[in-house]
Design a protein around this motif. Structure first.
Motif, PDB file in Angstrom:
ATOM      1  N   GLY A 206       0.813  -1.210   0.000  1.00 41.71           N
ATOM      2  CA  GLY A 206       0.000   0.000   0.000  1.00 41.71           C
ATOM      3  C   GLY A 206       0.847   1.261   0.000  1.00 41.71           C
ATOM      4  N   ALA A 207       1.947   1.236   0.751  1.00 37.43           N
ATOM      5  CA  ALA A 207       2.840   2.403   0.811  1.00 37.43           C
ATOM      6  C   ALA A 207       3.554   2.605  -0.520  1.00 37.43           C
ATOM      7  N   VAL A 208       3.993   1.507  -1.142  1.00 34.91           N
ATOM      8  CA  VAL A 208       4.661   1.601  -2.438  1.00 34.91           C
ATOM      9  C   VAL A 208       3.718   2.207  -3.466  1.00 34.91           C
ATOM     10  N   LEU A 209       2.488   1.709  -3.503  1.00 37.43           N
ATOM     11  CA  LEU A 209       1.503   2.195  -4.471  1.00 37.43           C
ATOM     12  C   LEU A 209       1.171   3.665  -4.227  1.00 37.43           C
ATOM     13  N   ALA A 210       0.996   4.043  -2.965  1.00 40.19           N
ATOM     14  CA  ALA A 210       0.643   5.425  -2.637  1.00 40.19           C
ATOM     15  C   ALA A 210       1.743   6.395  -3.052  1.00 40.19           C
TER      16      ALA A 210
ATOM     17  N   GLU B  11       2.899 -12.267   3.844  1.00 37.27           N
ATOM     18  CA  GLU B  11       3.702 -13.445   4.173  1.00 37.27           C
ATOM     19  C   GLU B  11       4.494 -13.242   5.465  1.00 37.27           C
ATOM     20  N   GLN B  12       5.028 -12.050   5.652  1.00 43.81           N
ATOM     21  CA  GLN B  12       5.775 -11.766   6.880  1.00 43.81           C
ATOM     22  C   GLN B  12       4.870 -11.835   8.105  1.00 43.81           C
ATOM     23  N   LEU B  13       3.677 -11.258   8.005  1.00 45.11           N
ATOM     24  CA  LEU B  13       2.770 -11.256   9.150  1.00 45.11           C
ATOM     25  C   LEU B  13       2.257 -12.657   9.475  1.00 45.11           C
ATOM     26  N   THR B  14       1.893 -13.422   8.453  1.00 41.67           N
ATOM     27  CA  THR B  14       1.430 -14.783   8.732  1.00 41.67           C
ATOM     28  C   THR B  14       2.557 -15.621   9.329  1.00 41.67           C
ATOM     29  N   GLY B  15       3.796 -15.362   8.893  1.00 43.39           N
ATOM     30  CA  GLY B  15       4.936 -16.065   9.474  1.00 43.39           C
ATOM     31  C   GLY B  15       5.118 -15.725  10.946  1.00 43.39           C
ATOM     32  N   LEU B  16       4.901 -14.463  11.304  1.00 40.50           N
ATOM     33  CA  LEU B  16       5.011 -14.051  12.706  1.00 40.50           C
ATOM     34  C   LEU B  16       3.919 -14.712  13.552  1.00 40.50           C
ATOM     35  N   VAL B  17       2.713 -14.766  13.014  1.00 45.43           N
ATOM     36  CA  VAL B  17       1.600 -15.379  13.747  1.00 45.43           C
ATOM     37  C   VAL B  17       1.864 -16.869  13.962  1.00 45.43           C
TER      38      VAL B  17
ATOM     39  N   ARG C 223      10.251   3.037  -4.966  1.00 49.56           N
ATOM     40  CA  ARG C 223      11.232   1.963  -5.187  1.00 49.56           C
ATOM     41  C   ARG C 223      12.040   1.689  -3.919  1.00 49.56           C
ATOM     42  N   HIS C 224      12.333   2.755  -3.175  1.00 50.24           N
ATOM     43  CA  HIS C 224      13.079   2.589  -1.927  1.00 50.24           C
ATOM     44  C   HIS C 224      12.278   1.740  -0.939  1.00 50.24           C
ATOM     45  N   ALA C 225      10.982   2.038  -0.818  1.00 53.92           N
ATOM     46  CA  ALA C 225      10.132   1.262   0.097  1.00 53.92           C
ATOM     47  C   ALA C 225      10.074  -0.199  -0.316  1.00 53.92           C
ATOM     48  N   LEU C 226      10.082  -0.415  -1.613  1.00 54.26           N
ATOM     49  CA  LEU C 226       9.970  -1.781  -2.134  1.00 54.26           C
ATOM     50  C   LEU C 226      11.187  -2.620  -1.789  1.00 54.26           C
ATOM     51  N   THR C 227      12.340  -1.973  -1.693  1.00 56.55           N
ATOM     52  CA  THR C 227      13.583  -2.708  -1.448  1.00 56.55           C
ATOM     53  C   THR C 227      14.116  -2.571  -0.035  1.00 56.55           C
ATOM     54  N   ASP C 228      13.569  -1.645   0.739  1.00 53.31           N
ATOM     55  CA  ASP C 228      14.047  -1.429   2.098  1.00 53.31           C
ATOM     56  C   ASP C 228      13.600  -2.581   3.008  1.00 53.31           C
ATOM     57  N   PRO C 229      14.494  -3.120   3.846  1.00 47.75           N
ATOM     58  CA  PRO C 229      14.118  -4.244   4.726  1.00 47.75           C
ATOM     59  C   PRO C 229      12.947  -3.922   5.650  1.00 47.75           C
ATOM     60  N   ALA C 230      12.814  -2.653   6.032  1.00 44.67           N
ATOM     61  CA  ALA C 230      11.711  -2.265   6.916  1.00 44.67           C
ATOM     62  C   ALA C 230      10.519  -1.711   6.145  1.00 44.67           C
ATOM     63  N   GLY C 231      10.622  -1.634   4.829  1.00 39.44           N
ATOM     64  CA  GLY C 231       9.520  -1.133   4.029  1.00 39.44           C
ATOM     65  C   GLY C 231       9.309   0.358   4.127  1.00 39.44           C
ATOM     66  N   ARG C 232      10.361   1.106   4.447  1.00 33.74           N
ATOM     67  CA  ARG C 232      10.243   2.567   4.585  1.00 33.74           C
ATOM     68  C   ARG C 232      10.645   3.248   3.283  1.00 33.74           C
ATOM     69  N   TRP C 233       9.973   4.372   2.979  1.00 30.75           N
ATOM     70  CA  TRP C 233      10.268   5.048   1.719  1.00 30.75           C
ATOM     71  C   TRP C 233      11.358   6.111   1.851  1.00 30.75           C
ATOM     72  N   GLY C 234      11.818   6.396   3.065  1.00 29.43           N
ATOM     73  CA  GLY C 234      12.882   7.378   3.241  1.00 29.43           C
ATOM     74  C   GLY C 234      12.990   7.832   4.680  1.00 29.43           C
ATOM     75  N   GLU C 235      13.912   8.767   4.924  1.00 28.78           N
ATOM     76  CA  GLU C 235      14.144   9.246   6.286  1.00 28.78           C
ATOM     77  C   GLU C 235      12.924   9.953   6.862  1.00 28.78           C
ATOM     78  N   GLY C 236      12.130  10.559   6.000  1.00 26.62           N
ATOM     79  CA  GLY C 236      10.954  11.279   6.482  1.00 26.62           C
ATOM     80  C   GLY C 236       9.732  10.409   6.694  1.00 26.62           C
ATOM     81  N   ASP C 237       9.849   9.120   6.453  1.00 28.84           N
ATOM     82  CA  ASP C 237       8.718   8.202   6.612  1.00 28.84           C
ATOM     83  C   ASP C 237       8.350   8.092   8.092  1.00 28.84           C
ATOM     84  N   PRO C 238       7.106   8.406   8.463  1.00 30.89           N
ATOM     85  CA  PRO C 238       6.711   8.350   9.865  1.00 30.89           C
ATOM     86  C   PRO C 238       6.467   6.937  10.404  1.00 30.89           C
ATOM     87  N   VAL C 239       6.411   5.957   9.520  1.00 33.24           N
ATOM     88  CA  VAL C 239       6.155   4.563   9.936  1.00 33.24           C
ATOM     89  C   VAL C 239       7.487   3.816   9.980  1.00 33.24           C
TER      90      VAL C 239
END
Length: 251
Positions: free
Chosen positions: A145-149, A183-189, A160-176
């Motif tokens: 959703g973040a990549v698309l937005a 797949e990651q969430l189901t693996g955690l559960v 593209r940064h969000a897509l490849t970042d291990p934490a899924g962040r789009w940059g330094e200013g990303d508040p999340v």
């Protein structure tokens, strides 16, 4: 009781609320008890805790913010459910410093894993709070959703940064601080010892549709809510949802 999530806020919460309410109803039937013990970790001011209490359940909210807990107390009082809602200051990593393990029929963990140091430990802790048969409602930020937005806003490098970042962040200013794939969430559960009961995409379209259209076009809000509900269960849309909701089951 009328839907506590309507009207405008239902775009963000309707899918989760319906899945959660059905899960609680199943727990009531399975346990034979009309009033369940529910734990809401990171529950803040009670956006879900108060409606859950209005269904007749006892809800304990654990949140690190004193201000949020004060707002929770006020909201519960205004809704007439103060006797069924209690707030405790704490967080998911120190969960068993403030609550007893194995004592809850349902645990809510909404918007928490994005901000904790160790998401796997967080899931293990909330799973450990469940009784031998219990259900976990897990809601977290979705990567796609973040990549698309960002892409639709014209920020292609950030997308593209969000897509490849291990934490899924789009940059330094990303508040999340962190985002997840389904797949990651189901693996955690599953790593927390729970079965994955269902996966839903949340806010697949809501954050992409112009607000003026939803607010001014007759019937648009209800139609969009129905579209969100229809798309939520479709795996193809999980990859582009702003949030992902996982129902984990124990026992």
């Amino acid at each position: 009781m009328s839907d506590p999530m309507r009207p405008r806020a239902s775009l963000r919460t309707a899918v989760v609320w319906e899945v959660l309410k059905e899960a609680l109803d199943r727990q009531v039937k399975a346990s034979g008890r009309e009033a369940l013990d529910v734990l809401d970790t990171g529950g803040g001011s009670g956006k879900f805790a108060v409606p859950v209490a209005a269904l007749g359940h006892r809800v304990t909210v654990v949140d690190p913010s004193p201000n949020a807990l004060f707002a929770l107390e006020r909201r519960a009082a205004e809704a007439g459910v103060a006797e069924r809602v209690s707030g405790v200051q704490g967080d998911v990593h120190g969960l068993f410093d403030v609550v007893e393990p194995g004592t809850y029929d349902a645990v809510l963990c909404h918007g928490v894993l994005e901000y904790v140091d160790d998401p796997a430990e967080g899931v293990r802790n909330v799973a450990g709070a469940l009784r031998e048969t219990g259900v976990l409602s897990l809601l977290a930020a979705g990567l796609g959703g973040a990549v698309l937005a960002r892409a639709l806003a014209g920020h292609f490098t950030e997308a593209r940064h969000a897509l490849t970042d291990p934490a899924g962040r789009w940059g330094e200013g990303d508040p999340v601080p962190r985002r997840f794939s389904a797949e990651q969430l189901t693996g955690l559960v599953e790593g927390g010892g729970l079965r994955v009961g269902s996966v839903h995409g949340v806010r697949v379209f809501a954050d992409l549709v112009p607000g003026v259209l939803v607010d001014t076009e007759p019937g648009a809000l209800d139609a969009l809510i129905k579209l969100e509900a229809a798309a939520a269960e479709q795996p193809a849309f999980h990859a582009v949802a702003t949030q992902l909701h996982i129902l984990g089951e124990k026992g």
